[in-house]
Design a protein around this motif. Structure first.
Motif, PDB file in Angstrom:
ATOM      1  N   GLU A   1       0.817  -1.217   0.000  1.00  0.00           N
ATOM      2  CA  GLU A   1       0.000   0.000   0.000  1.00  0.00           C
ATOM      3  C   GLU A   1       0.852   1.269   0.000  1.00  0.00           C
ATOM      4  O   GLU A   1       0.490   2.273  -0.630  1.00  0.00           O
ATOM      5  CB  GLU A   1      -0.975   0.010   1.190  1.00  0.00           C
ATOM      6  CG  GLU A   1      -0.382   0.341   2.546  1.00  0.00           C
ATOM      7  CD  GLU A   1       0.274  -0.857   3.219  1.00  0.00           C
ATOM      8  OE1 GLU A   1       0.830  -0.690   4.319  1.00  0.00           O
ATOM      9  OE2 GLU A   1       0.223  -1.964   2.654  1.00  0.00           O
ATOM     10  N   LYS A   2       2.015   1.243   0.646  1.00  0.00           N
ATOM     11  CA  LYS A   2       2.878   2.426   0.678  1.00  0.00           C
ATOM     12  C   LYS A   2       3.435   2.717  -0.719  1.00  0.00           C
ATOM     13  O   LYS A   2       3.500   3.876  -1.152  1.00  0.00           O
ATOM     14  CB  LYS A   2       4.016   2.229   1.676  1.00  0.00           C
ATOM     15  CG  LYS A   2       3.579   2.210   3.133  1.00  0.00           C
ATOM     16  CD  LYS A   2       4.775   2.067   4.057  1.00  0.00           C
ATOM     17  CE  LYS A   2       4.344   2.036   5.518  1.00  0.00           C
ATOM     18  NZ  LYS A   2       3.769   3.325   5.954  1.00  0.00           N
TER      19      LYS A   2
ATOM     20  N   LEU B   1       0.569   4.058  -3.054  1.00  0.00           N
ATOM     21  CA  LEU B   1       0.217   5.445  -2.763  1.00  0.00           C
ATOM     22  C   LEU B   1       1.339   6.407  -3.147  1.00  0.00           C
ATOM     23  O   LEU B   1       1.095   7.518  -3.606  1.00  0.00           O
ATOM     24  CB  LEU B   1      -0.136   5.589  -1.283  1.00  0.00           C
ATOM     25  CG  LEU B   1      -1.454   4.917  -0.857  1.00  0.00           C
ATOM     26  CD1 LEU B   1      -1.572   4.866   0.658  1.00  0.00           C
ATOM     27  CD2 LEU B   1      -2.637   5.659  -1.459  1.00  0.00           C
TER      28      LEU B   1
ATOM     29  N   GLU C   1      -2.923   5.329   4.023  1.00  0.00           N
ATOM     30  CA  GLU C   1      -2.110   4.194   4.488  1.00  0.00           C
ATOM     31  C   GLU C   1      -2.726   3.539   5.716  1.00  0.00           C
ATOM     32  O   GLU C   1      -2.651   2.318   5.885  1.00  0.00           O
ATOM     33  CB  GLU C   1      -0.689   4.661   4.796  1.00  0.00           C
ATOM     34  CG  GLU C   1       0.138   5.001   3.567  1.00  0.00           C
ATOM     35  CD  GLU C   1       1.512   5.525   3.933  1.00  0.00           C
ATOM     36  OE1 GLU C   1       1.792   5.687   5.146  1.00  0.00           O
ATOM     37  OE2 GLU C   1       2.310   5.791   3.016  1.00  0.00           O
TER      38      GLU C   1
ATOM     39  N   LYS D   1      -4.492  -1.698   4.109  1.00  0.00           N
ATOM     40  CA  LYS D   1      -3.230  -2.421   4.205  1.00  0.00           C
ATOM     41  C   LYS D   1      -3.285  -3.598   3.242  1.00  0.00           C
ATOM     42  O   LYS D   1      -4.312  -4.260   3.105  1.00  0.00           O
ATOM     43  CB  LYS D   1      -3.007  -2.952   5.631  1.00  0.00           C
ATOM     44  CG  LYS D   1      -3.025  -1.898   6.724  1.00  0.00           C
ATOM     45  CD  LYS D   1      -1.802  -1.005   6.666  1.00  0.00           C
ATOM     46  CE  LYS D   1      -1.793  -0.002   7.817  1.00  0.00           C
ATOM     47  NZ  LYS D   1      -0.633   0.922   7.735  1.00  0.00           N
TER      48      LYS D   1
END
Length: 417
Positions: free
Chosen positions: A190-191, A194, A246, A250
């Motif tokens: 997810e990090k 994004l 964030e 997840k």
């Protein structure tokens, strides 16, 4: 229309072009080989499940079809099986055609949606002369995307590929790709997802005018100004939005592309947990095989109902209005609202006849012979008992009930359905 297309162009670019390293360029080159095929067969299966608060929804969808490269026509058959809360739903033999910038979907998909939702099937969908539905508002954007693709990618594939590389360099697109044998893999948590979105927004907002001019996107100056203002607003909020996103989601997305002789195997795996929704879990896998094929003549359906997405939503929503007596407004199930004055005569509550019944799907007409307002029931004019106030015809709640509607009234609200 061009303004709406710009974000879609950027999304398509982000999905298919990932950077300029040796492996990234090799992957891009492999993807471009299929654009030289006359046509592609498509076979795939998607499995999806979502669990929230102890309840699980599952869906399995299969796809089988063919797409022509030159005119971008296609046909596809889908089957969907779903289960949730002890209820099973099967929707099979759903056909989708793409021809001359229009998309057609077989009406059995919509009929089954109505029936599963417990809603009556509208007469327009029950009509045996109708076999397919096409949405006029969607078709306008589809036609524009097809035109840009044909004028760009298909007209000069090498020039198009070079342009995509240049744009990717300017925007700083860089997604890591790993390679093992003939399989190329993109794996993002997810990090990373994004961060990629943030990168596209920032670089696009800073280079919008130059991108438009350099690559002949022909977006009018006023649309560029509006787009840039929107992007700038998002850019200001990014530092707050990214950490928030964030925390909300997840998980990871992994895509494997395996290139073989005259075919490409694509496998996507998505696993997400949503903490803000009581740790809801969303999982999806998709296996797709795209193969080289000879072009096939695609014939557009003839028994077609044309409508807009808004008209479909209106068909699917229950015929219901809520009159708020506190602020004198009427609202329907679609969220549309208008000013609505309620009056009381001899302890009877009256509401505007034309306005209220119009939102319930009835057209109120005036019969000059009978000198009364009324509606058509089974092709016959039915006069209404109305009163007039400041040039507006009002009908009583009792009269509305006599027409077959359910009326629930309190001192503050009136609900009619």
């Amino acid at each position: 229309m061009k303004k709406k297309l710009f974000p879609m162009l950027l999304l398509a670019l982000a999905l298919v072009f990932t950077g300029c390293s040796t492996t990234q360029l090799e992957f891009w080159s492999k993807c471009q080989e299929s654009s030289n095929w006359a046509a592609s067969t498509i076979k795939g299966t998607m499995n999806m499940d979502m669990t929230m608060q102890g309840e699980t929804m599952k869906m399995v969808m299969t796809m089988d079809g063919i797409a022509n490269t030159e005119d971008m026509s296609s046909e596809l058959t889908m089957n969907m099986d779903m289960s949730a809360a002890g209820m099973d739903m099967k929707m099979h033999d759903i056909q989708i055609f793409m021809k001359d910038g229009k998309m057609y979907m077989s009406k059995n998909y919509f009929v089954q949606l109505f029936e599963t939702s417990g809603l009556p099937v509208p007469a327009s969908f029950a009509n045996p002369e109708v076999e397919f539905i096409t949405f006029t508002d969607d078709n306008a954007q589809i036609a524009m995307i097809m035109e840009m693709t044909q004028q760009g990618m298909l007209a000069d594939k090498e020039k198009y590929a070079d342009m995509m590389k240049d744009i990717a360099t300017e925007l700083g697109l860089d997604v890591e790709i790993t390679k093992k044998d003939n399989t190329y893999t993109i794996d993002l948590d997810e990090k990373e997802m994004l961060a990629f979105v943030k990168q596209i927004i920032l670089t696009t907002a800073n280079n919008m005018e130059s991108l438009n001019k350099k690559y002949n996107l022909n977006i009018p100056d006023e649309d560029i100004t509006a787009l840039k203002a929107q992007m700038d607003e998002v850019k200001v909020q990014l530092d707050q939005l990214i950490p928030l996103a964030e925390a909300m989601v997840k998980g990871n997305v992994k895509v494997d592309y395996t290139f073989g002789k005259d075919q490409v195997n694509e496998k996507m795996t998505m696993n997400m947990t949503i903490p803000v929704l009581d740790n809801a879990v969303f999982n999806m896998t998709m296996d797709m095989v795209v193969g080289k094929a000879e072009a096939k003549e695609i014939v557009a359906p003839t028994k077609v109902l044309e409508m807009t997405q808004a008209e479909l939503m209106n068909e699917m929503m229950p015929q219901m209005v809520v009159i708020n007596r506190l602020d004198n407004t009427l609202m329907n199930a679609m969220g549309q609202s208008e000013s609505c004055q309620v009056i009381v005569k001899n302890n009877e509550v009256y509401i505007p006849a034309k306005l209220t019944l119009g939102y319930l799907g009835q057209e109120v007409k005036y019969d000059a012979v009978a000198k009364k307002a009324g509606i058509e029931v089974g092709g016959t004019f039915k006069a209404l008992n109305t009163i007039s106030e400041k040039g507006i015809s009002y009908v009583s709640l009792t009269e509305v009930q006599n027409l077959g509607y359910t009326v629930e009234a309190t001192a503050d609200f009136i609900t009619i359905q």
